[in-house]
Design an enzyme around this catalytic site. Structure first.
Site: not given
Length: 451
Positions: A55, A57, A81, A120, A209, A231, A234, A268, A319
């Protein structure tokens, strides 16, 4: 034909000494144990199978350290975030390629030989689609080709900013697709990696979500028999929102409403009940743990010891790439269990009392399963491995599992001297062969962003 001779090696069936390994076209042809070195063989200390980083990013490597300043209110994943969005919306294709290349160099230098890129950032800075839907994924593939790491590309489906199908926020526009656009993205991504040795494409519904139930089913169908990564659970806030909107905790909802099986990686899964742990184990899915990032973000602690005892499978990932270090991911996982339970050597067992070996082999097998690749040194397998320098002081006098315990728990750096993927050496003397050029481009890319 290539040949290597190792003083010791961890083979698929256990430790062996004085091992000669030969490979052709990137795959192991033969292993001989207890033999002398042939004149043409390369000589090395200890050989270990390369591990999959399940995993990542990659672009977040460029923001490492930028979110370590206290804000006016309580900081959390959700405040982190906001910085991530700011950085994600600043990078273009060239910057992404340069940043990903450095991340992949550091992964290889730490013993990772394959990466699951949970990708993404799809569209241009203004949210408009590129002419090639996989323009950004193509840059990830180019970074993998330059650095030699194996790639499982996991294009992300992102449709909503929260449970209930809330429209994505402006800062999420680069991520978003409808299901038809996502199908085109997956098709283009398969073309983007077609020239990479051993590359695969899976699907990655971002989270419950961000993907409504009907579209989750459609995304899984688009992926065919490939890996499925998501995900889940988490954050406590995510669990509470899922309960409010769907009447179940997120992991339980997945187990009841999705075809979770060994293709799936639940990333996670931090906040789970014992019943959910047992359900994941029964389905044969892999839990993707990212201990360094989970600690950095204050996510919480996954009950790894209990999961292993229930027969669960896990792998590790870097991650957010705030720090890329295979040994420290494994070490942090065990240490989190020790802090939570106030005990020691909690993931190991009577059958395998070495905590280092338990962590290493469990993560190796789980990561390989999650990315759809192999793990281990055996005839027919890819020649993906790394070597430890027996001249390192921490390894003095160590043999067998003691080498892995030293690698995981007493590794301050400098233990890995070489890394090979498909029989090709990419790391020599602890440094990636392209490190200098990659670092120059990375520095130029970051300077141009002005962040």
């Amino acid at each position: 034909m290539q040949g290597w001779w190792f003083e010791a090696a961890l083979l698929a069936d256990g430790w062996a000494e004085r091992v000669r390994m030969t490979a052709e076209d990137g795959r192991i042809v033969a292993l001989a144990v207890g033999v002398d070195r042939a004149p043409e063989d390369e000589r090395h200390g200890v050989a270990l199978p390369g591990v999959a980083n399940l995993h990542s990013h990659a672009f977040q490597r460029g923001m490492a350290g930028l979110a370590e300043r206290r804000g006016p209110n309580a900081d959390s994943f959700w405040t982190w975030r906001e910085m991530m969005y700011r950085f994600a919306n600043a990078i273009g294709p060239e910057e992404l390629e340069a940043i990903a290349a450095l991340a992949f160099v550091e992964m290889l230098e730490s013993g990772f030989v394959q990466v699951g890129e949970f990708h993404y950032v799809h569209h241009d800075r203004d949210g408009a689609a590129f002419a090639d839907p996989a323009e950004m994924g193509t840059r990830i593939a180019a970074a993998a080709a330059e650095t030699g790491i194996g790639l499982t590309l996991l294009p992300v489906l992102y449709m909503a900013s929260g449970f209930g199908g809330t429209t994505p926020r402006a800062e999420q526009a680069r991520f978003a697709h409808d299901i038809h656009g996502y199908a085109k993205l997956i098709e283009a991504s398969r073309r983007a990696v077609a020239g990479l040795d051993g590359a695969r494409v899976g699907v990655a519904p971002h989270s419950l979500r961000a993907v409504p139930p009907e579209e989750l089913a459609a995304a899984v169908a688009i992926g065919g028999e490939g890996p499925v990564h998501i995900h889940v659970a988490e954050q406590i806030g995510e669990v509470e929102d899922c309960l409010a909107h769907r009447g179940q905790r997120p992991v339980q909802w997945l187990l009841d409403h999705a075809p979770v099986d060994p293709r799936w990686c639940l990333v996670h899964a931090t906040h789970v009940t014992p019943e959910e742990l047992a359900g994941i184990a029964r389905r044969g899915a892999v839990v993707g743990l990212c201990p360094i990032t989970e600690a950095n973000l204050g996510d919480g602690v996954f009950p790894a010891a209990a999961f292993l005892a229930a027969g669960g499978r896990f792998g590790v990932g870097s991650d957010s790439n705030v720090l890329i270090d295979l040994a420290q991911e494994l070490r942090s996982l065990e240490y989190s269990q020790r802090l939570m339970q106030q005990g020691r050597n909690l993931v190991s067992s009577e059958g395998c009392p070495s905590t280092g070996r338990t962590l290493f082999e469990s993560a190796g097998r789980g990561g390989a399963q999650a990315l759809g690749v192999g793990f281990g040194l055996a005839p027919g397998a890819r020649a993906d491995f790394f070597t430890l320098d027996l001249g390192h002081p921490t390894l003095a006098g160590r043999t067998g599992d003691g080498l892995l315990d030293g690698f995981v728990f007493a590794n301050g750096g400098g233990m890995i001297d070489g890394v090979w993927r498909g029989g090709r050496q990419w790391v020599r003397g602890g440094r990636h062969v392209a490190r200098d050029a990659v670092v120059r481009r990375y520095k130029a890319a970051l300077a141009g962003l002005g962040i």
